[in-house]
Enzyme design. Structure first.
Site, short mmCIF file in Angstrom:
data_model
loop_
_atom_site.label_atom_id
_atom_site.label_comp_id
_atom_site.label_asym_id
_atom_site.label_seq_id
_atom_site.Cartn_x
_atom_site.Cartn_y
_atom_site.Cartn_z
N LYS A 1 6.65 9.71 -11.11
CA LYS A 1 6.67 11.18 -11.10
C LYS A 1 7.03 11.70 -12.48
O LYS A 1 7.65 10.99 -13.29
CB LYS A 1 7.67 11.72 -10.06
CG LYS A 1 9.13 11.24 -10.21
CD LYS A 1 9.96 11.99 -11.21
CE LYS A 1 11.35 11.40 -11.39
NZ LYS A 1 12.07 11.92 -12.54
N ASP B 1 15.96 10.84 -5.68
CA ASP B 1 14.52 11.04 -5.88
C ASP B 1 13.65 10.29 -4.87
O ASP B 1 12.42 10.39 -4.92
CB ASP B 1 14.11 10.52 -7.28
CG ASP B 1 14.58 11.45 -8.39
OD1 ASP B 1 15.02 12.57 -8.10
OD2 ASP B 1 14.49 11.02 -9.56
#
Ligand code: C5P
Length: 295
Positions: free
Chosen positions: A9, A140
């Site tokens: 990401k 995350d």
């Protein structure tokens, strides 16, 4: 054997709102999956055997080997405890996502392990349930399970959809050093201004206005990362000088992500930026985080 992908990401915006009583920081972040991925393969073993772990590092991954128990192992433990028993497994993690680079590689591995474990167990959990379980493993991990382009709040684990109709192209500039998330957060100076309530770039992002997004990329962790590594500031300047539409440190660093308007533009930026980084990757945004790879 079941194999799942877990994608890297980038953070287009990361605002630090303040420090919480539990030691974490309250944040607001726009996170986006990109098409750079690790894979996790789970192969059932005979009853009575012990899990085995093998980690393969691709040449793209310069860095220290993750120390077991890494996030993959923790993900499997959490799955067994909260979702369903799994027999003993041979676990193979093939890593392409640079380690300690702010690209969420460890979280991607945990997410891929959860998705693969769920497939082996006969899909007892929904993706949303796997994402919720992921919050136990790391801030995350829920994003890494769901993926796409989402607004993250809390310590990063609370996720909301936001509009992002266009494919974005990125150049990921990866330096030859790593940063530790905890160290970078520890050096954050709480904001003096009023706490931000949104990331301004969600508006141009919703319109697919790439130049507008590029101008509003922002990461409040840059100041503390640049204090730890002053050369990282120069690398951000180099990504801008290479002609990107905007550049920002991803997560807690050390990657500098340069936003580009097309694949060709990204290839051009990458060839100029290459000299300033140990490695560059040209990647597009991706609509998913972790997913099963068909045989
Ligand atoms: O959640 P995770 O284990 O990935 O976080 C690693 C470390 O980063 C935490 O121990 C904490 O020091 C810091 N952190 C933080 N605020 C966040 C996320 C992480 O202070 N929102």
């Amino acid at each position: 054997m079941i194999t799942a992908k877990g994608r890297a990401k980038v953070n287009l915006c990361l605002r630090v709102i303040g420090k919480r009583a539990d030691g974490y920081h309250e944040i607001l972040s726009v996170m986006q999956s990109v098409d750079l991925f690790d894979t996790v393969s789970l192969d059932p073993l005979q009853e009575g055997e012990q899990d085995s772990f093998e980690i393969l590092l691709s040449r793209a991954v310069a860095g220290p080997m993750p120390n077991p128990p890494d996030l993959t192992e923790r993900a499997l433990e959490a799955f067994r405890r909260h979702i369903a028993p799994l027999g003993p497994l041979a676990v193979k993690v093939a890593k392409n996502i640079p380690i300690g680079a702010g690209l969420g590689g460890g979280s991607a591995d945990a997410a891929a392990a959860l998705v693969a474990a769920n497939e082996i167990a006969g899909a007892p959990a929904t993706l949303a349930e796997l994402a919720a379980l992921g919050a136990e493993i790391g801030s995350d991990v829920p994003f890494a399970v769901l993926g796409g382009t989402l607004l993250a709040t809390g310590r990063g684990e609370q996720l909301q959809d936001i509009a992002s109709p266009s494919i974005l192209w990125w150049v990921l500039g990866v330096p030859d050093f790593h940063l530790v998330t905890k160290d970078v957060f520890e050096k954050v100076v709480p904001p003096h201004e009023e706490a931000p309530s949104s990331c301004e770039l969600t508006e141009p992002l919703g319109r697919g206005a790439v130049a507008g997004v590029g101008a509003l990329l922002r990461n409040d962790l840059e100041a503390s990362a640049f204090r730890l590594r002053p050369d990282l500031h120069r690398m951000k300047e180099a990504m801008l000088a290479a002609g990107s539409a905007g550049a920002v440190m991803s997560g807690s660093g050390s990657t500098i992500a340069g936003l580009c308007i097309s694949k060709d533009h990204a290839e051009e930026v990458a060839s100029s930026a290459r000299l300033s980084f140990q490695r560059v990757h040209v990647v597009s945004s991706a609509p998913l985080g972790a997913e099963i790879v068909a045989d």
